[in-house]
Write a protein that holds these residues in place. Sequence first.
Motif, mmCIF file in Angstrom:
data_model
loop_
_atom_site.group_PDB
_atom_site.id
_atom_site.type_symbol
_atom_site.label_atom_id
_atom_site.label_comp_id
_atom_site.label_asym_id
_atom_site.label_seq_id
_atom_site.Cartn_x
_atom_site.Cartn_y
_atom_site.Cartn_z
ATOM 1 N N GLN A 6 0.843 -1.190 0.000
ATOM 2 C CA GLN A 6 0.000 0.000 0.000
ATOM 3 C C GLN A 6 0.882 1.245 0.000
ATOM 4 N N CYS A 23 -2.911 0.294 -3.979
ATOM 5 C CA CYS A 23 -2.504 -1.005 -3.449
ATOM 6 C C CYS A 23 -2.221 -1.968 -4.589
ATOM 7 N N TRP A 35 -11.992 -1.788 1.553
ATOM 8 C CA TRP A 35 -11.214 -0.691 2.123
ATOM 9 C C TRP A 35 -11.816 -0.333 3.480
ATOM 10 N N TYR A 36 -10.924 -0.104 4.456
ATOM 11 C CA TYR A 36 -11.351 0.246 5.797
ATOM 12 C C TYR A 36 -10.756 1.594 6.192
ATOM 13 N N LYS A 37 -11.534 2.319 6.986
ATOM 14 C CA LYS A 37 -11.083 3.596 7.537
ATOM 15 C C LYS A 37 -10.981 3.435 9.051
ATOM 16 N N ASP A 49 -16.087 -1.458 -1.013
ATOM 17 C CA ASP A 49 -15.430 -2.685 -1.451
ATOM 18 C C ASP A 49 -15.701 -2.889 -2.933
ATOM 19 N N VAL A 64 -13.536 3.378 -5.869
ATOM 20 C CA VAL A 64 -12.451 2.396 -5.919
ATOM 21 C C VAL A 64 -12.367 1.859 -7.335
ATOM 22 N N SER A 74 -7.207 0.941 -6.288
ATOM 23 C CA SER A 74 -6.970 2.264 -5.734
ATOM 24 C C SER A 74 -8.235 2.823 -5.102
ATOM 25 N N LEU A 75 -8.028 3.660 -4.085
ATOM 26 C CA LEU A 75 -9.105 4.398 -3.433
ATOM 27 C C LEU A 75 -8.964 5.861 -3.795
ATOM 28 N N TYR A 88 -6.216 4.586 6.400
ATOM 29 C CA TYR A 88 -6.996 3.782 5.460
ATOM 30 C C TYR A 88 -6.224 2.494 5.149
ATOM 31 N N CYS A 90 -6.224 -1.052 2.808
ATOM 32 C CA CYS A 90 -6.783 -1.884 1.753
ATOM 33 C C CYS A 90 -6.600 -3.339 2.144
#
Lengths: 113, 114
Positions: A6, A23, A35-37, A49, A64, A74-75, A88, A90
């Motif tokens: 990442q 990523c 993806w998580y925050k 996602d 994304v 990518s985000l 963040y 991934c």
Amino acid sequence: GENVEQHPSTLSVQEGDSAVIKCTYSDSASNYFPWYKQELGKRPQLIIDIRSNVGEKKDQRIAVTLNKTAKHFSLHITETQPEDSAVYFCAASKKTGGFKTIFGAGTRLFVKA
Amino acid sequence: DAGVIQSPRHEVTEMGQEVTLRCKPISGHDYLFWYRQTMMRGLELLIYFNNNVPIDDSGMPEDRFSAKMPNASFSTLKIQPSEPRDSAVYFCASSSRGWKGGYTFGSGTRLTVV
């Protein structure tokens, strides 16, 4: 072995600008990419996602993209706000007997007001 | 729904003591995961259960760590004896879709071993 890289590890942007986090994954069998925050001192929360049969997904200011050939995803966060400041993560997931999810190392995003 | 519930939120213990972390997953979720988070190693999967059965414990650091899920609404992660290098935030997460869906994480337990 299986790996999710990442970049960048830290990202600082001005409020209103866009932010992009990238990523890459090593296992071509991976086919689900969440993806998580994680805000400071809090739990990781799923924000968006994408599955391998889709190239792009958008939800308001976040999107994304996935390139399965290149094994990149990518985000994208547009019109960033101070409350977007967080770490963040991934992840790439696949089914193997049971299943396996590998997380990236995280990107610390700072949005300056 | 109250989400994934973990207890305690913070735990400070002396080296050599036994530590037990607890987790209640979201009702109806059939996957439960234990993760450890540190600055150096990020989010590491320790073990996961499906329908209360341990499926993959390859991430458990060593025999000092053990996890159980006696029923669908409760899981424990035990460290005995604890060591300073076990200090981390331990997250429990649950999911109804396994590899095809995202996880809901609990608030975590911050463990400090002195």
